[in-house]
Motif scaffolding. Structure first.
Motif, short mmCIF file in Angstrom:
data_model
loop_
_atom_site.label_atom_id
_atom_site.label_comp_id
_atom_site.label_asym_id
_atom_site.label_seq_id
_atom_site.Cartn_x
_atom_site.Cartn_y
_atom_site.Cartn_z
N GLU A 1 0.83 -1.20 0.00
CA GLU A 1 0.00 0.00 0.00
C GLU A 1 0.87 1.25 0.00
O GLU A 1 2.00 1.25 0.48
CB GLU A 1 -0.92 0.05 1.23
CG GLU A 1 -1.86 -1.12 1.37
CD GLU A 1 -1.31 -2.21 2.26
OE1 GLU A 1 -2.10 -2.97 2.83
OE2 GLU A 1 -0.07 -2.29 2.38
N SER A 2 0.30 2.32 -0.50
CA SER A 2 0.96 3.63 -0.47
C SER A 2 -0.11 4.71 -0.53
O SER A 2 -1.28 4.43 -0.83
CB SER A 2 1.93 3.77 -1.64
OG SER A 2 1.25 3.70 -2.87
N GLY A 3 0.30 5.93 -0.22
CA GLY A 3 -0.60 7.06 -0.35
C GLY A 3 -1.15 7.62 0.94
O GLY A 3 -1.86 8.62 0.93
N GLY A 4 -0.84 6.97 2.05
CA GLY A 4 -1.33 7.48 3.32
C GLY A 4 -0.64 8.78 3.72
O GLY A 4 0.35 9.20 3.11
N GLY A 5 -1.18 9.42 4.74
CA GLY A 5 -0.58 10.65 5.20
C GLY A 5 -1.48 11.40 6.15
O GLY A 5 -2.50 10.87 6.61
N LEU A 6 -1.09 12.62 6.44
CA LEU A 6 -1.85 13.50 7.34
C LEU A 6 -2.63 14.51 6.50
O LEU A 6 -2.05 15.23 5.68
CB LEU A 6 -0.88 14.23 8.27
CG LEU A 6 -1.46 15.32 9.17
CD1 LEU A 6 -2.48 14.72 10.14
CD2 LEU A 6 -0.35 16.05 9.91
N GLN B 1 -0.75 4.40 6.99
CA GLN B 1 -1.42 5.21 8.01
C GLN B 1 -2.11 6.41 7.38
O GLN B 1 -1.51 7.14 6.57
CB GLN B 1 -0.40 5.69 9.04
CG GLN B 1 -0.97 6.61 10.11
CD GLN B 1 -1.76 5.86 11.16
OE1 GLN B 1 -1.26 4.96 11.81
NE2 GLN B 1 -3.03 6.23 11.33
N VAL B 2 -3.35 6.61 7.79
CA VAL B 2 -4.09 7.82 7.42
C VAL B 2 -4.49 8.53 8.70
O VAL B 2 -5.11 7.93 9.58
CB VAL B 2 -5.33 7.48 6.58
CG1 VAL B 2 -6.18 8.74 6.34
CG2 VAL B 2 -4.94 6.84 5.25
N TRP C 1 -10.41 -3.54 1.02
CA TRP C 1 -9.73 -2.57 1.88
C TRP C 1 -10.34 -2.68 3.27
O TRP C 1 -11.57 -2.73 3.42
CB TRP C 1 -9.92 -1.15 1.36
CG TRP C 1 -9.06 -0.77 0.19
CD1 TRP C 1 -9.40 -0.79 -1.13
CD2 TRP C 1 -7.70 -0.32 0.23
NE1 TRP C 1 -8.36 -0.38 -1.90
CE2 TRP C 1 -7.29 -0.07 -1.10
CE3 TRP C 1 -6.79 -0.09 1.26
CZ2 TRP C 1 -6.02 0.39 -1.43
CZ3 TRP C 1 -5.52 0.37 0.94
CH2 TRP C 1 -5.14 0.61 -0.39
N PHE C 2 -9.47 -2.66 4.25
CA PHE C 2 -9.87 -2.69 5.65
C PHE C 2 -9.11 -1.59 6.39
O PHE C 2 -8.09 -1.11 5.91
CB PHE C 2 -9.54 -4.05 6.27
CG PHE C 2 -10.38 -5.18 5.74
CD1 PHE C 2 -10.07 -5.76 4.51
CD2 PHE C 2 -11.48 -5.64 6.44
CE1 PHE C 2 -10.85 -6.80 4.00
CE2 PHE C 2 -12.25 -6.68 5.94
CZ PHE C 2 -11.93 -7.25 4.73
N ARG C 3 -9.60 -1.24 7.54
CA ARG C 3 -8.89 -0.27 8.35
C ARG C 3 -8.98 -0.65 9.82
O ARG C 3 -9.90 -1.34 10.23
CB ARG C 3 -9.44 1.14 8.14
CG ARG C 3 -10.85 1.36 8.64
CD ARG C 3 -11.33 2.75 8.24
NE ARG C 3 -12.66 3.04 8.79
CZ ARG C 3 -13.36 4.15 8.52
NH1 ARG C 3 -12.84 5.07 7.70
NH2 ARG C 3 -14.53 4.34 9.06
N ALA D 1 -6.90 5.84 10.75
CA ALA D 1 -6.65 4.40 10.94
C ALA D 1 -5.48 3.98 10.07
O ALA D 1 -5.02 4.74 9.21
CB ALA D 1 -7.89 3.59 10.57
N VAL D 2 -5.05 2.76 10.29
CA VAL D 2 -4.15 2.10 9.34
C VAL D 2 -5.02 1.38 8.32
O VAL D 2 -5.87 0.57 8.70
CB VAL D 2 -3.20 1.12 10.04
CG1 VAL D 2 -2.38 0.34 9.01
CG2 VAL D 2 -2.29 1.86 11.01
#
Length: 126
Positions: A6-11, A121-122, A36-38, A92-93
């Motif tokens: 996965e990629s693209g997470g952030g704040l 992580q988002v 997709w799960f979180r 969440a992750v």
């Protein structure tokens, strides 16, 4: 068996949009439905959504319906999660997962998925 990254997470801030990607390698991507799960700290893993192998059927968890969209590009071996109108509660992750049972419908239980990514992580600030 595929491997998933996965990629693209952030704040981001509340109300923003974010797109997550999940790249598959080492297997035949179209042999899998994708989910997709979180999981937020202290909470159980939650189903976000799933997409079938063709990309023409999707299902979503109630908390994200109308805000999140799943799509896939089988030529790129990638599944996406477009998230809009993000809320602090979406923090969440986020993990993608692969289910080889492509003829038995879209699954909402994580137990039905054989392969998982490491998660991204988002964080949504208010």
């Amino acid at each position: 068996q595929v491997q998933l990254v996965e990629s693209g997470g952030g704040l981001v801030q509340a109300g923003d949009s974010l797109r997550l990607s999940c790249a598959a390698s080492g297997g035949i991507f179209i042999n899998y439905s994708m989910g997709w799960f979180r999981q937020a700290p202290g909470k159980e893993r939650e189903f976000v959504g799933a997409i079938n192998w063709r990309g023409d059927s999707t299902d979503y968890g109630d908390s994200v319906k109308g805000r999140f969209t799943i799509s896939r590009d089988n030529a790129k071996n990638t599944v996406y999660l477009q998230m809009s109108s993000l809320k602090p509660g979406d923090t969440a992750v986020y993990s993608c997962a692969a289910d080889s049972g492509i003829w038995t419908g879209l699954k909402k239980s994580g137990r039905e998925y054989e392969v998982w990514g490491q998660g991204t992580q988002v964080i949504v600030s208010s």
